[in-house]
Design a protein around this motif. Structure first.
Motif, short mmCIF file in Angstrom:
data_model
loop_
_atom_site.label_atom_id
_atom_site.label_comp_id
_atom_site.label_asym_id
_atom_site.label_seq_id
_atom_site.Cartn_x
_atom_site.Cartn_y
_atom_site.Cartn_z
N GLY A 136 -13.12 -6.93 -8.13
CA GLY A 136 -12.04 -7.90 -8.03
C GLY A 136 -10.66 -7.33 -7.85
N TYR A 137 -10.54 -6.02 -7.76
CA TYR A 137 -9.24 -5.41 -7.48
C TYR A 137 -8.83 -5.69 -6.03
N ARG A 138 -7.53 -5.70 -5.79
CA ARG A 138 -7.01 -5.55 -4.46
C ARG A 138 -6.70 -4.07 -4.27
N VAL A 139 -7.02 -3.53 -3.10
CA VAL A 139 -6.99 -2.08 -2.89
C VAL A 139 -5.99 -1.73 -1.79
N ALA A 140 -5.15 -0.72 -2.06
CA ALA A 140 -4.22 -0.17 -1.07
C ALA A 140 -4.62 1.27 -0.79
N VAL A 141 -4.95 1.56 0.46
CA VAL A 141 -5.45 2.89 0.83
C VAL A 141 -4.40 3.63 1.65
N ARG A 142 -4.03 4.80 1.15
CA ARG A 142 -3.22 5.71 1.96
C ARG A 142 -4.17 6.76 2.55
N PRO A 143 -4.41 6.72 3.87
CA PRO A 143 -5.37 7.65 4.45
C PRO A 143 -4.80 9.05 4.56
N SER A 144 -5.69 10.01 4.64
CA SER A 144 -5.28 11.37 4.97
C SER A 144 -4.94 11.45 6.44
N ARG A 145 -3.87 12.16 6.76
CA ARG A 145 -3.54 12.33 8.17
C ARG A 145 -4.47 13.33 8.84
N ARG A 146 -5.29 14.00 8.04
CA ARG A 146 -6.29 14.90 8.63
C ARG A 146 -7.51 14.15 9.13
#
Length: 468
Positions: A182-192
């Motif tokens: 039930g969380y809302r998720v914020a993903v910061r991707p790796s630039r690799r």
């Protein structure tokens, strides 16, 4: 006739735009970064979101209530199908795998297997969290068994942030469990390797999850800090510097170096276990935190080190896109830097497969990273815990007098021993996350086996509950 590599290089010149995915949809920023393959070929332009956009996005996520659990289950299953089958950002599944492999340096067959694993775990995310739920707790206060008093398993917050690494697609196998809860998720991707997170968030949004449920927020350091500040809880991946930075922050779950090890005691014939030792070192290109960094043997390890080196030396350096490739690649410059670092750390050891042979040029400015094996005269802890992103292993003698010192701070220790008391000691050591006893590679993973504890241990808590 055009070669496979030539066809691949031609396709790789078509830039893909990886836009930020905020609550209001895709956002192509003015500030964009060119993502290149390990051969230096541009393959994508990644939008870099500013800190203000990050904070506003997470603020919108916080205001959104979670979907009902049945809807989440259906949406997760549909998202797994979309991840495997849909054309996203102009990429079908096979082309996505090619791009992800090209920029991360992970062999294409390993990348493909990791991507299929992501789809599988997304489908089973709700079931995967159940092993972490205490047997005495209910998932819903409406369950009759706690009417007269009990515990409800509840979230510790609303928004969960993820600072992903670029080791491979498998990094994204755990955070969908937060969505399942039930969380809302914020993903910061790796630039690799920004492709997998983009594909997964997009797939979630086209399968029943709302834009506020999962955001894709590529950003620089200022925005990365803003993600941590704005979210309730966060998971970050990184080196020892990252571990130290967040060591005292209870809202951040840190996935640092694995420093996984194998221990073979004197009564065991190591020859019977050579296959599992080599697999533990080289599986997944040797890039994962669960790959074996050190092998400790209760006795003289010289023959063992030689046998490991003989096996690893047969792995052929091949371009990442070759289906037979088993070794990771880097640009020739970065490969040289890794080899130089290894040479400095290996001072005083015996190079069975030394740093001088690690860089295997492949042409076009890139190199494969050959395996390295170094034999130690005694278990120096700092050296044993030196982890590098290719098959690189330290082989050392070990004795009961050394106690746990050489084995501490390990994500996994595989113990090949008949000594149950030693297994007790390993399980009792707080800095060892997982203990595998017997013929099990350190890279073994299963939903019912915690990685570094269950993620849900961090995300959830028990609340007492009683009603009339």
């Amino acid at each position: 006739m055009t070669s496979v590599a030539g066809e691949y290089a031609s396709r790789a010149t078509d830039l893909v735009y990886l836009d930020a995915l905020g609550p209001n949809g895709p956002y192509r920023t003015r500030n964009r970064q060119t993502i290149t393959s390990t051969a230096g070929v541009p393959v994508a332009e990644l939008s870099i979101a500013p800190p203000l956009y990050v904070s506003r996005s997470i603020g919108a996520q916080r205001k959104t209530q979670p979907l009902p659990v049945r809807q989440r289950r259906t949406a997760l299953a549909d998202a797994a199908d979309a991840f495997r089958c849909a054309v996203i950002a102009g990429l079908d599944f096979d082309t996505y795998v090619e791009r992800a492999s090209a920029v991360s340096g992970l062999p294409i067959a390993v990348t493909r297997a990791g991507a299929h694993r992501v789809a599988h775990v997304v489908t089973s995310a709700i079931d995967a969290v159940r092993p972490a739920c205490p047997t005495g707790a209910a998932l819903d206060w409406r369950e009759p068994r706690i009417r007269h008093g009990g515990a409800v398993w509840t979230r510790r917050g609303d928004v969960f942030a993820v600072h992903a690494s670029g080791n491979g697609p498998g990094i994204h196998a755990s955070w969908p469990q937060a969505l399942a809860l039930g969380y809302r998720v914020a993903v910061r991707p790796s630039r690799r390797e920004p492709f997998t997170a983009h594909r997964l968030v997009h797939a979630l949004r086209t399968s029943g999850f709302r834009p506020e449920d999962a955001t894709y927020l590529p950003t620089e350091h200022g925005g990365a800090d803003e993600i941590i500040r704005s979210a309730d809880l966060a998971m970050v991946y990184g080196d020892q510097h990252v571990v130290d930075k967040y060591a005292t922050d209870p809202t951040v779950f840190v996935n640092g170096p694995g420093r996984s090890k194998m221990l073979i005691t004197a009564e065991q014939d190591w020859r019977d276990y050579l296959d599992v030792v080599v697999d533990s070192i080289a599986n997944q290109g040797g890039m994962a935190c669960v790959n074996t960094t050190a092998v400790l043997y209760e006795g003289d390890p010289t023959a063992l080190a030689g046998a490991i080196a003989d096996r690893l030396s047969t792995i052929e350096p091949l371009p990442t896109e070759d289906e037979r490739a088993l070794l990771p690649t880097r640009s020739i410059d970065k490969a040289g830097q890794l080899a130089d670092f290894l040479a400095a750390k290996a001072a005083g050891t015996i190079p069975v497969l030394g740093a001088d042979q690690v860089v295997a040029p492949l042409g076009n400015g890139r190199a494969a990273l050959r395996p390295a094996v170094h034999l130690m005269a005694a278990p120096d802890v700092d050296t044993l815990n030196t982890e590098l992103p290719f098959p690189c292993v330290w082989v050392s003698p070990w004795s009961r007098r050394d106690d746990m010192a050489a084995l501490r701070r390990s994500l996994v220790v595989t113990a090949i021993t008949s000594d149950e008391a030693l297994v007790d000691e390993l399980l009792a050591e707080p800095t060892i996350a997982n203990v595998y006893w017997g013929r099990h590679p350190t890279s073994y993973e299963a939903p019912e086996i915690p990685h570094d504890g269950f993620l849900a241990d961090f995300l959830m808590r028990n609340k007492g509950f009683i009603r009339d």
